[in-house]
Scaffold this active site. Structure first.
Site, short mmCIF file in Angstrom:
data_model
loop_
_atom_site.label_atom_id
_atom_site.label_comp_id
_atom_site.label_asym_id
_atom_site.label_seq_id
_atom_site.Cartn_x
_atom_site.Cartn_y
_atom_site.Cartn_z
N ARG A 38 -29.95 10.14 -14.28
CA ARG A 38 -30.51 10.27 -12.90
C ARG A 38 -30.57 11.67 -12.46
NH1 ARG A 38 -26.96 5.66 -9.67
NH2 ARG A 38 -28.00 3.75 -10.48
N ARG A 62 -14.75 -7.87 -4.01
CA ARG A 62 -14.54 -6.83 -5.19
C ARG A 62 -13.24 -7.13 -6.00
NH1 ARG A 62 -17.82 -2.08 -5.03
NH2 ARG A 62 -18.74 -1.58 -3.00
N LYS A 73 -27.52 -4.53 -9.78
CA LYS A 73 -27.49 -5.66 -9.01
C LYS A 73 -28.03 -5.50 -7.42
CE LYS A 73 -22.50 -4.87 -7.74
NZ LYS A 73 -22.44 -3.72 -8.42
N ARG A 106 -26.01 14.35 -9.64
CA ARG A 106 -24.95 14.24 -8.68
C ARG A 106 -23.67 14.00 -9.36
NH1 ARG A 106 -28.38 10.12 -5.42
NH2 ARG A 106 -29.35 11.35 -3.65
N ARG A 113 -15.30 4.97 -12.61
CA ARG A 113 -15.91 3.88 -11.76
C ARG A 113 -15.99 2.80 -12.55
NH1 ARG A 113 -21.40 5.76 -8.99
NH2 ARG A 113 -21.05 3.91 -8.08
#
Length: 213
Positions: free
Chosen positions: A127, A88, A13, A160, A171
Site C-alpha cells: 500500500r 475482538r 473484512k 505508512r 498486528r
C-alpha cells in the site's frame, strides 16, 4: 440478519462488510465509528468512554457492549446489522451473547474472511498513501501512473508505518492470540462460515452472498 465479520487486519473484512450492508439494506456498524459519534454528540455513554480513552486505557467490554446495544436498538437495525471490529476477544463475545440473549436475540452468522499471513503482509506492505489528499494506491493492484507520485495532486506517496511488514506482523500476532479463538467460539455456536479471502474481491462477496442467501 445479525452478522459478525471476522478476519485478520488487512483481510478485507471491512470492504466486505460495506458491500453486505449495501446489498441487504442493513447498517454497517464499526465500533470505532460508534465511539466517535457518541463522543462527538456528548452522550452519557460517550462521555463515560472518553474518560478511559483520555487516559489511554481500553474501554471496558461492558461499556463497549452498552454503546453497541444502544446503536443496534435504533430503528435502522430492525432488519439486522453487520458488525465490523467487534467482538475482538472471547470475553467481548460472551458479554455480547449474554446481552443479546436477554433480548431474545442472537448472532445469525459469523463470517470469517480467511487470508494466510504471508498474503496479508504482501498486501499491506504494497500500500502507498498520499498524506496530502488522502488517495491510496497499491504497487501491484492499483499503481499510480508515475511511480511514487499521487495521480490526484502530484505529491509524494509514502508507506505508512502501520503498513510496514514488521508492524503488520505484530498486528497479526495480536490477532492470532486474541481474536482467532473467536473462530472456535462461533464454530461451537454453529454460526461460523469461512470464505477464501485470497480470491478476487467480487468473488469473495459472491461466496458470502451464497451463504447469507
Amino acid at each position: 440478519m445479525k452478522i459478525i465479520m471476522l478476519g485478520a487486519p488487512g483481510a478485507g473484512k471491512g470492504t466486505q462488510a460495506k458491500m453486505i450492508a449495501e446489498r441487504y439494506k442493513i447498517p454497517h456498524i464499526s465500533t470505532g465509528d460508534i465511539f466517535r459519534a457518541n463522543i462527538k454528540n456528548n452522550t452519557e455513554l460517550g462521555l463515560e468512554a472518553k474518560k478511559y480513552m483520555d487516559q489511554g486505557l481500553l474501554v471496558p467490554d461492558e461499556l463497549t457492549v452498552k454503546i453497541l446495544l444502544d446503536r443496534v436498538a435504533k430503528e435502522d437495525c430492525a432488519d439486522g446489522y453487520v458488525l465490523d471490529g467487534f467482538p475482538r476477544t472471547i470475553p467481548q463475545a460472551q458479554v455480547l451473547e449474554d446481552a443479546l440473549a436477554r433480548q431474545g436475540e442472537k448472532i445469525d452468522y459469523a463470517v470469517n474472511v480467511d487470508v494466510p499471513d504471508e498474503n496479508i503482509v504482501r498486501r499491506m506492505s504494497g500500500r502507498r498513501a498520499c498524506l496530502k489528499c488522502g488517495a491510496t494506491y497499491h504497487v501491484e493492484h492499483i499503481p499510480p501512473k508515475a511511480e511514487g507520485i499521487c495521480d490526484t495532486c502530484g505529491s509524494e506517496l509514502v508507506l505508512r508505518d502501520d503498513d510496514r511488514p514488521e508492524t503488520v506482523q505484530n498486528r497479526l500476532k495480536v490477532y492470532h492470540d486474541q481474536t482467532q479463538p473467536l473462530i472456535d467460539f462461533y464454530t461451537a455456536r454453529g454460526v461460523l462460515k469461512t470464505v477464501d479471502g485470497t480470491a478476487d474481491m467480487q468473488d469473495v462477496f459472491s461466496a458470502i452472498t451464497e451463504i447469507l442467501g
